[in-house]
Design an enzyme around this catalytic site. Structure first.
Site, PDB file in Angstrom:
ATOM      1  N   SER A 151       0.949  -1.259  -0.069  1.00  0.00           N
ATOM      2  CA  SER A 151       0.011   0.074   0.030  1.00  0.00           C
ATOM      3  C   SER A 151       0.810   1.309  -0.028  1.00  0.00           C
ATOM      4  O   SER A 151       2.088   1.288   0.492  1.00  0.00           O
ATOM      5  CB  SER A 151      -0.847   0.009   1.251  1.00  0.00           C
ATOM      6  OG  SER A 151      -1.787  -1.222   1.337  1.00  0.00           O
TER       7      SER A 151
HETATM    8  N1  SAH Z   1      -0.627  -4.983   4.061  1.00  0.00           N
HETATM    9  C1  SAH Z   1       0.063  -5.308   2.832  1.00  0.00           C
HETATM   10  C2  SAH Z   1      -0.746  -4.706   1.799  1.00  0.00           C
HETATM   11  C3  SAH Z   1      -0.875  -6.056   0.502  1.00  0.00           C
HETATM   12  S1  SAH Z   1      -2.165  -5.734  -0.439  1.00  0.00           S
HETATM   13  C4  SAH Z   1       1.503  -4.705   3.049  1.00  0.00           C
HETATM   14  O1  SAH Z   1       1.853  -3.966   3.649  1.00  0.00           O
HETATM   15  O2  SAH Z   1       2.280  -5.139   1.832  1.00  0.00           O
HETATM   16  C5  SAH Z   1      -3.412  -6.786   0.138  1.00  0.00           C
HETATM   17  C6  SAH Z   1      -3.109  -8.181   0.537  1.00  0.00           C
HETATM   18  O3  SAH Z   1      -4.398  -8.914   1.020  1.00  0.00           O
HETATM   19  C7  SAH Z   1      -2.584  -9.083  -0.821  1.00  0.00           C
HETATM   20  O4  SAH Z   1      -1.397  -9.663  -0.230  1.00  0.00           O
HETATM   21  C8  SAH Z   1      -3.583 -10.188  -0.919  1.00  0.00           C
HETATM   22  O5  SAH Z   1      -3.063 -11.627  -1.389  1.00  0.00           O
HETATM   23  C9  SAH Z   1      -4.182 -10.285   0.395  1.00  0.00           C
HETATM   24  N2  SAH Z   1      -5.504 -10.683   0.653  1.00  0.00           N
HETATM   25  C10 SAH Z   1      -6.622 -10.665  -0.326  1.00  0.00           C
HETATM   26  N3  SAH Z   1      -7.513 -11.401   0.078  1.00  0.00           N
HETATM   27  C11 SAH Z   1      -7.222 -12.182   1.317  1.00  0.00           C
HETATM   28  C12 SAH Z   1      -7.846 -12.870   2.013  1.00  0.00           C
HETATM   29  N4  SAH Z   1      -9.117 -13.477   1.836  1.00  0.00           N
HETATM   30  N5  SAH Z   1      -7.015 -13.425   3.186  1.00  0.00           N
HETATM   31  C13 SAH Z   1      -5.946 -12.972   3.523  1.00  0.00           C
HETATM   32  N6  SAH Z   1      -5.194 -12.174   2.657  1.00  0.00           N
HETATM   33  C14 SAH Z   1      -5.937 -11.724   1.395  1.00  0.00           C
END
Ligand code: SAH
Length: 214
Positions: free
Chosen positions: A64
């Site tokens: 993000s």
């Molecule tokens: N907090 C992260 C942001 C990653 S983007 C950071 O600091 O880098 C959002 C993430 O949510 C992605 O890696 C995606 O694979 C994950 N995601 C999406 N749906 C999900 C679910 N049902 N359970 C767990 N993770 C999920």
């Protein structure tokens, strides 16, 4: 290698920029100023690590934008020692920020490769959140209840199972809505079956998806 014990100037400058953009919680800014964001992305993108931008990570996901990380973390109003569940570990960067704030951090990721990579990165830097490979829609019933829940991928509607894993008086911060855009939403658990919602502006996140993947 830079570690959290050797905070870098660039991270501190990034935090100063976020302050100018309206982030006021000093503990959030200090945490951002201490986490070496360049170590959570592909080294070919390192030159962009301290710009206020989202960046691609593996599996078509994103780390993000720092402003968004700071904004969501500010809405959590974390006190040291609070138990927080993050949905979407991704690169692990947000989890590192939560660790810096002294929280007891749990985080779930649905892609096994991202889960494993984030674990390696975080542990190398001396952060030891509890990381889980699984479907965040299910939460972690065995570790509930949580003081706070932070959702970093967008569910189309309120994730009910997660709301039921909140302590009374605790709250969830989640971007809720479809692919065109989401509203940053805070949902507070007032009593066993009563919740109160407030909205905090428009954002764009990757969608929250059911199930798991390699
Ligand atoms: N907090 C992260 C942001 C990653 S983007 C950071 O600091 O880098 C959002 C993430 O949510 C992605 O890696 C995606 O694979 C994950 N995601 C999406 N749906 C999900 C679910 N049902 N359970 C767990 N993770 C999920």
């Amino acid at each position: 290698m830079d570690t959290s014990q050797h905070p870098n100037n660039e991270a501190r400058k990034l935090a100063e920029g976020l302050k100018r953009k309206g982030i006021s919680d000093k503990r959030v800014l200090a945490a951002i100023g201490n986490v070496p964001r360049h170590l959570f992305i592909d080294e070919r993108l390192a030159e962009y690590a301290y710009l206020d931008r989202p960046l691609p990570i593996e599996k078509g996901q994103t780390i993000s934008q720092p402003y968004t990380v700071a904004f969501q973390t500010e809405l959590l109003q974390l006190k040291p020692g609070e138990k927080v569940l993050e949905i979407g570990t991704g690169s692990g960067y947000q989890a590192a920020v939560l660790c810096e704030m002294g929280a007891d951090v749990y985080s779930i990721e649905r892609y096994q490769e991202l889960h494993l990579q984030a674990k390696e990165t975080l542990n190398k830097l001396g952060y030891y959140p509890r990381l889980f490979f699984g479907d965040g829609f299910e939460g972690l019933p065995q570790h509930a209840p949580f003081d706070k829940i932070l959702v970093t991928a967008a569910p189309e509607k309120n994730p009910e199972k997660l709301l039921n894993q909140l302590k009374i008086g605790g709250w969830m911060v989640a971007p809720i809505g479809g692919r065109q855009g989401q509203r940053m939403t805070v949902i507070k658990r007032i009593s066993n079956d009563k919740f109160r919602e407030s909205e905090h502006g428009d954002f764009i996140f990757v969608p929250m998806q059911k199930g798991t993947d390699e």
